[in-house]
Design a protein around this motif. Structure first.
Motif, PDB file in Angstrom:
ATOM      1  N   ARG A   1     -10.895  -0.710 -12.771  1.00  0.00           N
ATOM      2  CA  ARG A   1     -10.353  -1.674 -13.428  1.00  0.00           C
ATOM      3  C   ARG A   1     -10.784  -3.009 -12.809  1.00  0.00           C
TER       4      ARG A   1
ATOM      5  N   ASN B   1      -9.699   3.961 -12.990  1.00  0.00           N
ATOM      6  CA  ASN B   1      -8.886   4.217 -14.020  1.00  0.00           C
ATOM      7  C   ASN B   1      -8.212   5.256 -14.342  1.00  0.00           C
TER       8      ASN B   1
ATOM      9  N   MET C   1      -9.806  -0.446  -7.823  1.00  0.00           N
ATOM     10  CA  MET C   1      -8.948   0.511  -8.330  1.00  0.00           C
ATOM     11  C   MET C   1      -9.485   1.271  -9.773  1.00  0.00           C
TER      12      MET C   1
ATOM     13  N   LYS D   1      -4.620   7.591 -13.537  1.00  0.00           N
ATOM     14  CA  LYS D   1      -3.067   7.407 -13.650  1.00  0.00           C
ATOM     15  C   LYS D   1      -2.588   6.886 -12.561  1.00  0.00           C
TER      16      LYS D   1
ATOM     17  N   TRP E   1      -2.192  -6.902  -8.531  1.00  0.00           N
ATOM     18  CA  TRP E   1      -2.368  -6.414  -7.311  1.00  0.00           C
ATOM     19  C   TRP E   1      -0.928  -6.730  -6.722  1.00  0.00           C
TER      20      TRP E   1
ATOM     21  N   ILE F   1      -5.698  -6.105 -13.013  1.00  0.00           N
ATOM     22  CA  ILE F   1      -4.798  -5.429 -12.076  1.00  0.00           C
ATOM     23  C   ILE F   1      -3.618  -6.558 -11.472  1.00  0.00           C
TER      24      ILE F   1
ATOM     25  N   GLY G   1      -3.846   5.073 -10.121  1.00  0.00           N
ATOM     26  CA  GLY G   1      -4.377   3.882  -9.851  1.00  0.00           C
ATOM     27  C   GLY G   1      -4.964   3.874  -8.491  1.00  0.00           C
TER      28      GLY G   1
END
Length: 351
Positions: free
Chosen positions: A203, A284, A282, A286, A341, A339, A288
């Motif tokens: 991501r 893709n 990060m 579930k 963060w 993201i 993360g």
């Protein structure tokens, strides 16, 4: 008789006081020379709201701090100085009011430093690292051995001064005072492009810690400080290779003071403090999942002098290790969502 003596005493005392006052006024009014100031900010690219000018004696001790509002007049401001030899420092804005920087040790020319400030928040900070915020604009110029001589027009000599002033405004006289000073930008641009295999599995953006850089600029030596700091920023701008939806590159640019020591090379970079590009991707999936990658870029930095008077620090690399595949049953595939963060607030003290 007593009243006559009292009146005489009062008169003599009045004459003495007036004499002292006139002498004091003479010293102040006639002793200083009026010095015109102007700065040309076109090279630096800055358009500051205010300008600071510092005058130091031959020992490097501050004798005068002068601040004026930036303007486009041929003579932008004046200072009144006694005869002597000065080192003059001019820079943008009022000290400690520029974005994400502060001026330290202002009373000592040889220690005068523009320094980064602690950020209010850091994402996933590296334990033990000292973080500084991305510095704002800072441009400066130094005039060494500036002499205020007896021959310069005395402040109160209005007729002579008006003649000088007219010549300056008309452009006939350009070498009087501190005219047409040209400040240069002192903050560097860090420009990075990183090629990554399996970039489709990440991501955006990538969280980056640029480690063991300098967090300050020392004006007297035109060098960067040698205390290591870390800058945090993100890389986005994902571009896939031609004909590929798997591999590509991410890039960005940010402002930094520079590498430690010498501004245009790594010759002063301590061997035990390599410049590191620490990255958090990060995935893709579930969960993360965060993947860490770190690259030593010390010997991969190209130094390029830019038009503003500072340097571009350019890094163009390929990451040796591809990003891992996405587990089955996850959100595999291209995902360009930004993201969010998690922000971790940490007390960080710049020493």
């Amino acid at each position: 008789m007593k009243s006559v003596k009292a009146i005489f005493t009062i008169c003599m005392l009045s004459l003495f006081i007036n004499s002292c006052c006139r002498e004091s006024q003479y010293d102040i009014y006639f002793g200083d020379r009026r010095i015109p100031i102007s700065a040309d900010w076109s090279i630096s690219g800055l358009n500051p709201q205010n300008v600071t000018v510092l005058f130091y004696d031959e020992l490097g001790t501050l004798v005068l701090k002068h601040i004026y509002e930036n303007n486009s007049n041929p003579i932008q401001s004046y200072v009144d100085l006694p005869q002597g030899i000065y080192t003059v420092v001019l820079f943008n804005e009022i000290p400690d009011q520029a974005d994400n920087t502060e001026i330290e040790n202002i009373n000592d020319f040889f220690q005068l430093t523009c320094k980064g400030i602690t950020p209010a928040k850091v994402s996933l900070p590296i334990s033990g690292d000292t973080y500084v915020s991305t510095p704002g604009e800072f441009a400066s110029v130094i005039v060494d051995n500036f002499k205020v001589t007896e021959e310069m027009v005395i402040y109160s000599d209005k007729e002579s001064w008006q003649k000088i002033e007219k010549k300056i405004i008309s452009g006939e006289l350009t070498d009087y005072g501190l005219l047409n000073l040209k400040p240069l930008e002192r903050i560097c641009n860090f420009i990075v492009k990183l090629h990554v295999d399996n970039l489709c599995n990440a991501r955006m953006p990538v969280l980056v810690n640029l480690r063991n850089m300098s967090g300050s600029y020392i004006l007297s030596t035109d060098k960067d400080g040698t205390t290591p700091v870390t800058y945090q920023f993100t890389m986005n701008n994902r571009i896939f290779d031609s004909g590929s939806n798997l591999n590509g590159s991410v890039s960005t640019s940010t402002r930094v003071f520079g590498v430690m020591g010498t501004r245009d090379s790594i010759t002063a970079q301590p061997a035990d403090k390599p410049i590191l590009l620490d990255m958090r991707f990060m995935l893709n999936d579930k969960a993360g999942t965060i993947v860490y990658r770190e690259i030593d870029i010390t010997h991969s930095i190209e130094f390029e002098k830019n038009e503003q008077g500072s340097y571009n620090l350019i890094v163009d690399l390929s990451m040796d290790t591809p990003l891992p595949p996405i587990d089955d049953g996850s959100d595999a595939g291209f995902n360009s969502d930004l993201i969010n963060w998690n922000i971790v607030y940490v007390p960080i003290v710049i020493k």
